[in-house]
Scaffold this motif. Structure first.
Motif, PDB file in Angstrom:
ATOM      1  N   PRO A 514       0.852  -1.312   0.026  1.00 49.52           N
ATOM      2  CA  PRO A 514       0.111   0.125   0.110  1.00 49.52           C
ATOM      3  C   PRO A 514       0.735   1.163  -0.173  1.00 49.52           C
ATOM      4  O   PRO A 514       0.402   2.353  -0.370  1.00 49.52           O
ATOM      5  CB  PRO A 514      -0.991   0.033   1.214  1.00 49.52           C
ATOM      6  CG  PRO A 514      -0.012  -1.092   2.299  1.00 49.52           C
ATOM      7  CD  PRO A 514       0.517  -2.111   1.258  1.00 49.52           C
ATOM      8  N   LYS A 515       2.107   1.064   0.358  1.00 49.63           N
ATOM      9  CA  LYS A 515       2.923   2.396   0.506  1.00 49.63           C
ATOM     10  C   LYS A 515       3.732   2.655  -0.698  1.00 49.63           C
ATOM     11  O   LYS A 515       4.632   3.460  -1.043  1.00 49.63           O
ATOM     12  CB  LYS A 515       3.850   2.367   1.540  1.00 49.63           C
ATOM     13  CG  LYS A 515       3.185   2.342   3.086  1.00 49.63           C
ATOM     14  CD  LYS A 515       4.160   2.423   4.066  1.00 49.63           C
ATOM     15  CE  LYS A 515       3.526   2.683   5.358  1.00 49.63           C
ATOM     16  NZ  LYS A 515       4.260   2.596   6.641  1.00 49.63           N
ATOM     17  N   LYS A 539       7.869   5.961  -3.788  1.00 45.97           N
ATOM     18  CA  LYS A 539       6.930   5.951  -2.691  1.00 45.97           C
ATOM     19  C   LYS A 539       5.688   6.556  -2.972  1.00 45.97           C
ATOM     20  O   LYS A 539       5.664   7.434  -3.557  1.00 45.97           O
ATOM     21  CB  LYS A 539       7.729   6.232  -1.486  1.00 45.97           C
ATOM     22  CG  LYS A 539       9.113   5.540  -1.007  1.00 45.97           C
ATOM     23  CD  LYS A 539       9.466   6.473   0.174  1.00 45.97           C
ATOM     24  CE  LYS A 539      10.565   5.830   0.842  1.00 45.97           C
ATOM     25  NZ  LYS A 539      11.199   6.407   2.051  1.00 45.97           N
ATOM     26  N   LYS A 540       4.718   5.744  -2.376  1.00 48.36           N
ATOM     27  CA  LYS A 540       3.334   6.513  -2.319  1.00 48.36           C
ATOM     28  C   LYS A 540       3.255   7.255  -0.999  1.00 48.36           C
ATOM     29  O   LYS A 540       2.543   8.179  -0.795  1.00 48.36           O
ATOM     30  CB  LYS A 540       2.144   5.361  -2.562  1.00 48.36           C
ATOM     31  CG  LYS A 540       0.776   6.075  -2.599  1.00 48.36           C
ATOM     32  CD  LYS A 540      -0.110   4.832  -2.523  1.00 48.36           C
ATOM     33  CE  LYS A 540      -0.168   3.985  -3.811  1.00 48.36           C
ATOM     34  NZ  LYS A 540      -1.080   3.244  -3.899  1.00 48.36           N
ATOM     35  N   ASP A 541       3.889   6.624   0.003  1.00 48.16           N
ATOM     36  CA  ASP A 541       3.879   6.879   1.493  1.00 48.16           C
ATOM     37  C   ASP A 541       5.455   7.311   1.798  1.00 48.16           C
ATOM     38  O   ASP A 541       6.191   6.066   1.833  1.00 48.16           O
ATOM     39  CB  ASP A 541       3.107   6.032   2.417  1.00 48.16           C
ATOM     40  CG  ASP A 541       3.077   6.399   3.745  1.00 48.16           C
ATOM     41  OD1 ASP A 541       2.172   6.136   4.491  1.00 48.16           O
ATOM     42  OD2 ASP A 541       4.032   7.281   4.180  1.00 48.16           O
ATOM     43  N   LEU A 549       9.656  -3.275   3.011  1.00 47.21           N
ATOM     44  CA  LEU A 549       9.536  -4.181   1.594  1.00 47.21           C
ATOM     45  C   LEU A 549      10.165  -5.500   1.642  1.00 47.21           C
ATOM     46  O   LEU A 549       9.758  -6.395   1.044  1.00 47.21           O
ATOM     47  CB  LEU A 549      10.399  -3.203   0.723  1.00 47.21           C
ATOM     48  CG  LEU A 549       9.765  -2.036  -0.013  1.00 47.21           C
ATOM     49  CD1 LEU A 549      10.598  -1.255  -0.620  1.00 47.21           C
ATOM     50  CD2 LEU A 549       8.351  -2.392  -0.624  1.00 47.21           C
ATOM     51  N   GLN A 550      11.403  -5.500   2.566  1.00 43.13           N
ATOM     52  CA  GLN A 550      11.806  -7.021   2.458  1.00 43.13           C
ATOM     53  C   GLN A 550      10.839  -8.192   3.237  1.00 43.13           C
ATOM     54  O   GLN A 550      10.812  -9.138   2.699  1.00 43.13           O
ATOM     55  CB  GLN A 550      13.207  -6.917   3.510  1.00 43.13           C
ATOM     56  CG  GLN A 550      14.176  -6.067   2.775  1.00 43.13           C
ATOM     57  CD  GLN A 550      15.575  -5.860   3.569  1.00 43.13           C
ATOM     58  OE1 GLN A 550      15.335  -5.746   4.720  1.00 43.13           O
ATOM     59  NE2 GLN A 550      16.662  -5.874   2.961  1.00 43.13           N
TER      60      GLN A 550
END
Length: 586
Positions: A514-515, A539-541, A549-550
């Motif tokens: 979502p980010k 990035k979105k956030d 992410l990992q």
């Protein structure tokens, strides 16, 4: 040139693999409409005549009806003939989405000239390569975007016999205002197609014509004022005559010109109409409007928006600057288009505009995704907002371009690029050229009436298989119903300790976070594994971290597919149509 494979006469029998799917979605596997058509003008002129009073192209408040397009393109064709342009001569067109492009396009086709599409944003190095490789006789540019031409070396300029300059300056004097002149065609303010009082413009003009016009400064407006449509001389244009030299993106070196014949392109127009065009029109009495945010010099927009729009009698809504999302959303709000073709990155841009979700999508009949893979999360969000899925297709410059498409009857995003178009065949082949079993990945081989003759001035020995299939360089899988799923480009595949990793799969997984706004994955050297994936993330956030992410990747991807490093960047490098340039990231 490799002309030994006949793509004009594929079997009319639907391959058994996708016969059931064709029947399910009401698709027909014939192009009978082409039986008496020799060239693109044969195909398009009846449609131009039929829809003469309707708007063919619009650009903001400016419009061009089919009748005006007819006359204007004939005038431009006459200009070409006054310059000594003969069938087969190459003409470079370096224009964005403006009304003049449509006029130039049809004008070139009328005299049998070969159109060479050039990106208006090209540097002079890139422009020089296309001009010299295509051996272009003339160039059409837009004032304000002619820097590359001005910077050309003198020997390259000397190759050009003339340069036509277009303008979209609304404040120009009446005699120099391209848009105003086009809008007046057919009125008493400019001569009609039968007006006999015009004077020809020529680079070798005499005193009685336009002696002060230099060969590199011929104004489009003057051509529209001075040429007579009725002076056009007939030219015999056959199916195998070239219509386009469509240059590839150059991902494997210098761009190469795909030789597309009149038959290649008109076949693909009719294939597209059979696959989805007729379904868009079904049950509708109003004129179809197709949004065109993709540049016409790109083969996707050229065929699917430009030529298909003319063939259908549709209004092509030209978007000159798709990066202006505010402006794009206003255009959608104003026109409420029936068809929205786009690419994944532009779909994302529209969805993130605060006003987009409040627009009226009641007329939207089809959303076409192409150019690069559509991410499922993007299609799902698009469906939630518009009520329509994104129907994904597959195409290449070498195939005019459309190869396969998910028909309009598809109700949910399936991750495939759809069924092969009419009158063609697709074969999945292994390294030895043998057919792969159903469900086994291999290179996509393509045979059909839309497949190019070959690459211009290139050795085409390895371009086709012995059986005449064009070797796409794409890795795909065909399922039991004939739907094609692309795994990735062969050259983008990452080899991790002997295991194949396809960037599209990794990108799709990470984009579900979502980010995350966008992701591009490449392979980088590794002393232990040979290669490992690396992800470039937008990035979105802003709170997104590498650790998040990992953890996310470990939930969705097996070990060898997970990126071993991440880099946050503000924007991914892309082509003009939004295709991510992985080679730039490398």
């Amino acid at each position: 040139m490799n002309t030994s494979f006949d793509n004009n006469a594929p079997s009319s029998t639907i391959p058994p693999l996708w016969q059931a799917a064709y029947e399910k979605y009401g698709l027909r596997n014939n192009l009978n409409v082409l039986e008496d058509k020799h060239n693109l003008i044969d195909l398009l002129q009846p449609k131009i005549d039929q829809h003469s009073d309707s708007v063919a192209f619009s650009m903001g408040p400016a419009t061009l009806t089919f009748a005006q397009l007819d006359i204007a393109s004939r005038r431009f064709a006459v200009f070409l003939q006054t310059q000594g342009i003969s069938k087969g001569d190459r003409i470079a067109v370096q224009l964005p989405n403006i009304l003049q492009y449509a006029v130039v396009l049809l004008g070139c086709l009328r005299v049998g000239a070969v159109l060479v599409n050039v990106n208006p944003m090209y540097t002079h190095y890139e422009l020089a390569h296309q001009l010299t490789d295509a051996q272009a006789s003339g160039l059409i540019v837009l004032d304000g975007m002619s820097t590359a031409y001005e910077q050309l070396e003198n020997d390259v300029k000397a190759q050009l016999k003339w340069v036509v300059r277009c303008s979209i300056d609304s404040n120009a004097a009446p005699s120099d205002n391209d848009i105003a002149l086009l809008s007046q065609i057919g009125s008493n303010q400019t001569h009609s197609a039968n007006d006999s009082h015009s004077v020809p413009v020529s680079a070798t003009a005499t005193e009685s014509s336009q002696e002060n016009i230099a060969p590199d400064n011929i104004k489009f407006a003057h051509i529209m004022q001075s040429q007579r449509a009725e002076d056009l001389k007939d030219v015999t244009i056959e199916r195998e005559d070239l219509a386009l030299l469509q240059y590839t993106g150059g991902t494997t070196g210098k761009p190469k010109g795909a030789m597309l014949t009149h038959y290649n392109v008109m076949a693909n127009v009719c294939q597209c109409y059979a696959m989805f065009g007729s379904a868009i029109e079904a049950g509708r009495s109003e004129q179809i409007k197709i949004l065109n945010p993709l540049p016409l010099y790109h083969i996707f927009s050229f065929t699917v928006c430009g030529l298909l729009g003319i063939y259908g009698g549709w209004e092509d809504i030209l978007v000159t600057n798709p990066r202006d999302i505010d402006g794009l959303v206003k255009i959608i709000e104003q026109h409420r288009p029936h068809v929205i073709p786009s690419v994944n990155t532009l779909f994302i841009g529209m969805l993130h505009h605060p006003k987009f979700a409040s627009l009226d999508f009641s007329r939207l009949a089809l959303s076409i995704g192409g150019g690069t893979a559509i991410i499922k999360a993007v299609s799902d969000q698009w469906q939630q907002v518009t009520g329509m899925i994104i129907n994904e297709g597959y195409g290449m410059s070498e195939t005019s371009p459309v190869i396969s498409f998910n028909p309009p009857g598809i109700s949910s995003f399936n991750g495939s690029v759809g069924l092969p178009l009419a009158m063609m065949d697709i074969k999945i082949i292994d390294e030895n050229g043998s057919a792969c079993a159903i469900g086994t990945p291999g290179e996509v081989g393509i045979k059909g009436p839309q497949v190019m003759r070959g690459y211009w001035r290139q050795d085409n020995t390895d371009t086709f298989t012995e059986g005449g299939y064009f070797k796409s360089g794409d890795i795909g899988i065909m399922d039991d119903d004939g739907f094609l799923t692309l795994v990735d480009r062969k050259k983008d595949m990452i080899l991790v300790s002997g295991f194949n990793v396809y960037p599209n799969e990794v990108e799709a997984a990470l984009t579900e976070h979502p980010k995350v706004l966008e992701v591009a994955v490449i392979g980088i050297e590794d002393e232990h594994s040979g290669e490992v994936p690396k992800a470039f993330v937008v990035k979105k956030d802003s709170s997104l971290t590498v650790e998040e992410l990992q953890d996310f990747a470990s939930e969705r991807l097996t070990g060898y597919k997970r990126p071993q490093s991440y880099e946050f960047i503000d924007e991914l490098p892309k082509t003009a149509v939004g295709k991510i340039l992985r080679k730039s990231l490398r």
